[in-house]
Design a protein around this motif. Structure first.
Motif, PDB file in Angstrom:
ATOM      1  N   THR A  54      33.364  34.625  30.051  1.00 26.04           N
ATOM      2  CA  THR A  54      32.901  33.245  30.198  1.00 26.04           C
ATOM      3  C   THR A  54      31.448  33.140  30.610  1.00 26.04           C
ATOM      4  OG1 THR A  54      33.558  33.138  32.527  1.00 26.04           O
ATOM      5  CG2 THR A  54      35.201  32.461  30.884  1.00 26.04           C
ATOM      6  N   GLY A  55      30.927  34.197  31.222  1.00 24.46           N
ATOM      7  CA  GLY A  55      29.569  34.129  31.739  1.00 24.46           C
ATOM      8  C   GLY A  55      29.478  33.312  33.015  1.00 24.46           C
ATOM      9  N   ILE A  56      30.622  33.019  33.617  1.00 29.18           N
ATOM     10  CA  ILE A  56      30.686  32.196  34.825  1.00 29.18           C
ATOM     11  C   ILE A  56      31.162  33.048  35.989  1.00 29.18           C
ATOM     12  CG2 ILE A  56      31.883  30.254  35.920  1.00 29.18           C
ATOM     13  CD1 ILE A  56      32.063  29.000  33.134  1.00 29.18           C
ATOM     14  N   LYS A  57      30.500  32.890  37.135  1.00 30.61           N
ATOM     15  CA  LYS A  57      30.955  33.596  38.343  1.00 30.61           C
ATOM     16  C   LYS A  57      32.274  32.967  38.778  1.00 30.61           C
ATOM     17  CE  LYS A  57      29.509  35.158  42.866  1.00 30.61           C
ATOM     18  NZ  LYS A  57      30.395  36.260  42.877  1.00 30.61           N
ATOM     19  N   ILE A  58      33.306  33.776  38.806  1.00 32.23           N
ATOM     20  CA  ILE A  58      34.637  33.300  39.164  1.00 32.23           C
ATOM     21  C   ILE A  58      34.926  33.716  40.592  1.00 32.23           C
ATOM     22  CG2 ILE A  58      37.095  33.490  38.647  1.00 32.23           C
ATOM     23  CD1 ILE A  58      36.243  34.051  35.719  1.00 32.23           C
ATOM     24  N   LYS A  59      35.246  32.742  41.406  1.00 33.12           N
ATOM     25  CA  LYS A  59      35.578  33.021  42.806  1.00 33.12           C
ATOM     26  C   LYS A  59      37.047  33.424  42.898  1.00 33.12           C
ATOM     27  CE  LYS A  59      32.823  29.152  43.711  1.00 33.12           C
ATOM     28  NZ  LYS A  59      33.276  27.815  43.539  1.00 33.12           N
ATOM     29  N   PRO A  60      37.355  34.417  43.722  1.00 31.06           N
ATOM     30  CA  PRO A  60      38.754  34.845  43.859  1.00 31.06           C
ATOM     31  C   PRO A  60      39.690  33.697  44.236  1.00 31.06           C
ATOM     32  CG  PRO A  60      37.306  36.423  44.919  1.00 31.06           C
ATOM     33  CD  PRO A  60      36.448  35.256  44.501  1.00 31.06           C
ATOM     34  N   GLU A  61      39.212  32.763  45.058  1.00 27.97           N
ATOM     35  CA  GLU A  61      40.087  31.652  45.467  1.00 27.97           C
ATOM     36  C   GLU A  61      40.471  30.754  44.285  1.00 27.97           C
ATOM     37  OE1 GLU A  61      35.829  30.615  46.798  1.00 27.97           O
ATOM     38  OE2 GLU A  61      37.139  32.315  47.010  1.00 27.97           O
ATOM     39  N   ASP A  62      39.665  30.770  43.210  1.00 22.39           N
ATOM     40  CA  ASP A  62      40.009  29.997  42.019  1.00 22.39           C
ATOM     41  C   ASP A  62      41.271  30.540  41.347  1.00 22.39           C
ATOM     42  OD1 ASP A  62      37.816  28.318  42.288  1.00 22.39           O
ATOM     43  OD2 ASP A  62      36.553  29.525  40.958  1.00 22.39           O
ATOM     44  N   PHE A  63      41.592  31.800  41.628  1.00 21.83           N
ATOM     45  CA  PHE A  63      42.726  32.432  40.971  1.00 21.83           C
ATOM     46  C   PHE A  63      43.881  32.743  41.912  1.00 21.83           C
ATOM     47  CE2 PHE A  63      39.931  32.540  37.494  1.00 21.83           C
ATOM     48  CZ  PHE A  63      40.699  32.747  36.366  1.00 21.83           C
ATOM     49  N   LYS A  64      43.816  32.285  43.133  1.00 25.89           N
ATOM     50  CA  LYS A  64      44.896  32.557  44.098  1.00 25.89           C
ATOM     51  C   LYS A  64      46.232  31.967  43.667  1.00 25.89           C
ATOM     52  CE  LYS A  64      42.542  33.373  48.456  1.00 25.89           C
ATOM     53  NZ  LYS A  64      42.558  34.778  48.458  1.00 25.89           N
ATOM     54  N   SER A  65      46.212  30.805  43.026  1.00 27.62           N
ATOM     55  CA  SER A  65      47.463  30.139  42.649  1.00 27.62           C
ATOM     56  C   SER A  65      47.941  30.520  41.245  1.00 27.62           C
ATOM     57  CB  SER A  65      47.292  28.621  42.743  1.00 27.62           C
ATOM     58  OG  SER A  65      46.321  28.192  41.806  1.00 27.62           O
ATOM     59  N   VAL A  66      47.204  31.367  40.566  1.00 25.17           N
ATOM     60  CA  VAL A  66      47.556  31.770  39.200  1.00 25.17           C
ATOM     61  C   VAL A  66      48.793  32.667  39.227  1.00 25.17           C
ATOM     62  CG1 VAL A  66      46.765  33.162  37.263  1.00 25.17           C
ATOM     63  CG2 VAL A  66      45.230  31.515  38.305  1.00 25.17           C
ATOM     64  N   ARG A  67      49.809  32.282  38.457  1.00 27.69           N
ATOM     65  CA  ARG A  67      51.045  33.067  38.380  1.00 27.69           C
ATOM     66  C   ARG A  67      51.444  33.412  36.941  1.00 27.69           C
ATOM     67  NH1 ARG A  67      49.781  33.809  42.723  1.00 27.69           N
ATOM     68  NH2 ARG A  67      50.665  33.073  44.645  1.00 27.69           N
ATOM     69  N   THR A  68      51.003  32.584  35.992  1.00 25.60           N
ATOM     70  CA  THR A  68      51.385  32.803  34.592  1.00 25.60           C
ATOM     71  C   THR A  68      50.134  32.919  33.722  1.00 25.60           C
ATOM     72  OG1 THR A  68      51.435  30.464  33.989  1.00 25.60           O
ATOM     73  CG2 THR A  68      53.478  31.401  34.905  1.00 25.60           C
ATOM     74  N   VAL A  69      50.340  33.361  32.497  1.00 26.33           N
ATOM     75  CA  VAL A  69      49.241  33.455  31.538  1.00 26.33           C
ATOM     76  C   VAL A  69      48.660  32.066  31.309  1.00 26.33           C
ATOM     77  CG1 VAL A  69      48.640  34.036  29.152  1.00 26.33           C
ATOM     78  CG2 VAL A  69      50.162  35.537  30.463  1.00 26.33           C
ATOM     79  N   ASN A  70      49.508  31.060  31.220  1.00 32.40           N
ATOM     80  CA  ASN A  70      49.021  29.695  31.009  1.00 32.40           C
ATOM     81  C   ASN A  70      48.156  29.229  32.187  1.00 32.40           C
ATOM     82  OD1 ASN A  70      49.043  27.405  29.163  1.00 32.40           O
ATOM     83  ND2 ASN A  70      49.998  26.338  30.871  1.00 32.40           N
ATOM     84  N   ASP A  71      48.490  29.651  33.404  1.00 30.29           N
ATOM     85  CA  ASP A  71      47.655  29.317  34.563  1.00 30.29           C
ATOM     86  C   ASP A  71      46.243  29.880  34.381  1.00 30.29           C
ATOM     87  OD1 ASP A  71      49.841  28.101  35.793  1.00 30.29           O
ATOM     88  OD2 ASP A  71      50.253  29.807  37.119  1.00 30.29           O
ATOM     89  N   ILE A  72      46.150  31.085  33.847  1.00 30.19           N
ATOM     90  CA  ILE A  72      44.840  31.683  33.593  1.00 30.19           C
ATOM     91  C   ILE A  72      44.074  30.854  32.571  1.00 30.19           C
ATOM     92  CG2 ILE A  72      43.620  33.667  32.600  1.00 30.19           C
ATOM     93  CD1 ILE A  72      45.880  35.429  33.663  1.00 30.19           C
TER      94      ILE A  72
END
Length: 82
Positions: A54-72
């Motif tokens: 994406t070229g975007i800095k992704i913060k770990p907290e943005d992905f804390k609630s991710v559980r499924t592929v669709n969440d990603i």
């Protein structure tokens, strides 16, 4: 909707490349930890690759609630829309 499908296909390709998963096993409903056997180290690798994609800095907290592929997919689309 097309953007979500494109993002999904890119995520499936990442799973195939990084974790050697069969693309057919990766569905939007697939649970990362239970269905795809992704662990916390794998999750970090995935975030690094998503950052490159994406070229975007992704913060770990943005992905804390991710559980499924669709969440990603939803999280990536949200970050790239900002």
């Amino acid at each position: 909707m097309k953007k979500q499908e494109d993002t999904f296909q890119k995520v499936v390709s990442l799973f195939e490349e990084l974790f050697e998963l069969e693309p057919a096993k990766v569905t939007p409903e697939s649970n990362l930890y239970e269905d795809l056997d992704i662990d916390s180290i794998d999750a970090v690798d995935l975030v690094v690759e998503l950052r490159k994609m994406t070229g975007i800095k992704i913060k770990p907290e943005d992905f804390k609630s991710v559980r499924t592929v669709n969440d990603i997919v939803e999280q990536v689309d949200k970050l790239t829309a900002e």
